[in-house]
Design a protein around this motif. Structure first.
Motif, short mmCIF file in Angstrom:
data_model
loop_
_atom_site.label_atom_id
_atom_site.label_comp_id
_atom_site.label_asym_id
_atom_site.label_seq_id
_atom_site.Cartn_x
_atom_site.Cartn_y
_atom_site.Cartn_z
N SER A 1 0.88 -1.35 -0.14
CA SER A 1 -0.12 0.01 0.08
C SER A 1 0.76 1.27 0.01
O SER A 1 0.30 2.37 -0.31
CB SER A 1 -1.01 0.03 1.12
N GLN B 1 -3.96 -0.58 13.11
CA GLN B 1 -5.07 -0.56 12.39
C GLN B 1 -6.27 -0.40 12.97
O GLN B 1 -6.67 -0.55 13.99
CB GLN B 1 -5.22 -2.00 11.80
N HIS C 1 -10.58 -0.63 12.21
CA HIS C 1 -11.56 -1.18 11.54
C HIS C 1 -12.72 -0.29 11.37
O HIS C 1 -13.14 0.17 12.37
CB HIS C 1 -11.78 -2.63 11.95
N PRO D 1 -10.17 -5.30 6.16
CA PRO D 1 -9.31 -4.56 5.48
C PRO D 1 -8.75 -5.29 4.22
O PRO D 1 -8.88 -6.40 4.06
CB PRO D 1 -8.13 -4.54 6.51
N ALA D 2 -8.31 -4.50 3.37
CA ALA D 2 -7.72 -4.90 2.32
C ALA D 2 -6.62 -6.00 2.45
O ALA D 2 -5.76 -5.79 3.32
CB ALA D 2 -6.97 -4.03 1.39
N GLN E 1 -2.59 -4.70 2.68
CA GLN E 1 -2.07 -3.54 3.13
C GLN E 1 -0.59 -3.63 3.82
O GLN E 1 0.06 -4.55 3.83
CB GLN E 1 -3.00 -3.34 4.32
N TYR F 1 -5.56 0.11 2.24
CA TYR F 1 -6.77 0.29 3.52
C TYR F 1 -6.39 1.47 4.13
O TYR F 1 -5.25 1.49 4.95
CB TYR F 1 -6.65 -1.03 4.43
N ASP F 2 -7.14 2.67 4.21
CA ASP F 2 -6.73 3.68 4.82
C ASP F 2 -7.83 4.68 5.15
O ASP F 2 -9.23 4.07 5.16
CB ASP F 2 -5.78 4.54 3.99
N GLU G 1 -11.58 4.03 3.73
CA GLU G 1 -12.33 3.13 3.99
C GLU G 1 -12.70 3.45 5.64
O GLU G 1 -13.89 3.07 6.21
CB GLU G 1 -11.82 1.60 3.72
#
Length: 159
Positions: A35, A64, A66, A72-73, A76, A132-133, A136
């Motif tokens: 990422s 991280q 959620h 998540p992707a 990442q 994933y950031d 999202e």
């Protein structure tokens, strides 16, 4: 002018204290995932300083977060540290009081005045198609930031 000469025991003690402080302040982390490509690649190691102030453009290591169901992707960029936490490496796109870049946040996180609330950051991966950031997850609390990346750590070369 008076000079104080430290004995070997005192110098060793000072070196140990300095080393302990540096180990608590500076951490080497390994990037996992794509990422942050092309800036940081999977397996690359970076030197990070714990804590600090955050500014747009800095790269940080953050716990991280959620949003909704934890999905998540899969690819990442996760910083591998010595804890069981899941850490990610991301770039700061906006800090408290800033207006987030267009498309940087999902609709539920939009505020009435359009600025980032106190104690929050907008974080984005450099590889927008594989990250994933905040797009999202929304805002990331500043309390979840482990520290800021100082520089890539060179890979060891073996003769």
């Amino acid at each position: 002018m008076d000079l104080t000469v430290l004995g070997p025991g005192t110098a060793l003690g000072a070196a140990l204290i300095t080393g302990t402080v540096l180990r608590r302040t500076l951490v080497v982390v390994t990037v996992r995932g794509g990422s942050m490509e092309p800036t940081y690649r999977d397996g690359e190691r970076v030197l990070m300083r714990r804590g600090g102030r955050y500014a747009v453009g800095q790269v940080v290591v953050v716990r991280q977060r959620h949003a909704g169901p934890p999905s998540p992707a899969p690819n990442q960029a996760v910083a591998a540290t010595d804890t069981a936490q899941e850490w990610m490496i991301k770039r700061v796109a906006a800090v408290a009081g800033d207006r987030p870049p267009p498309g940087a946040l999902p609709e539920p996180y939009a505020t009435t005045d359009g600025s980032v609330p106190p104690g929050a950051l907008v974080l984005l991966g450099d590889n927008t198609h594989n990250s994933y950031d905040s797009r999202e997850a929304g805002y990331f609390p500043t309390t979840h930031v482990l520290g800021t990346v100082l520089r890539p750590r060179p890979r060891p070369t073996y003769a």
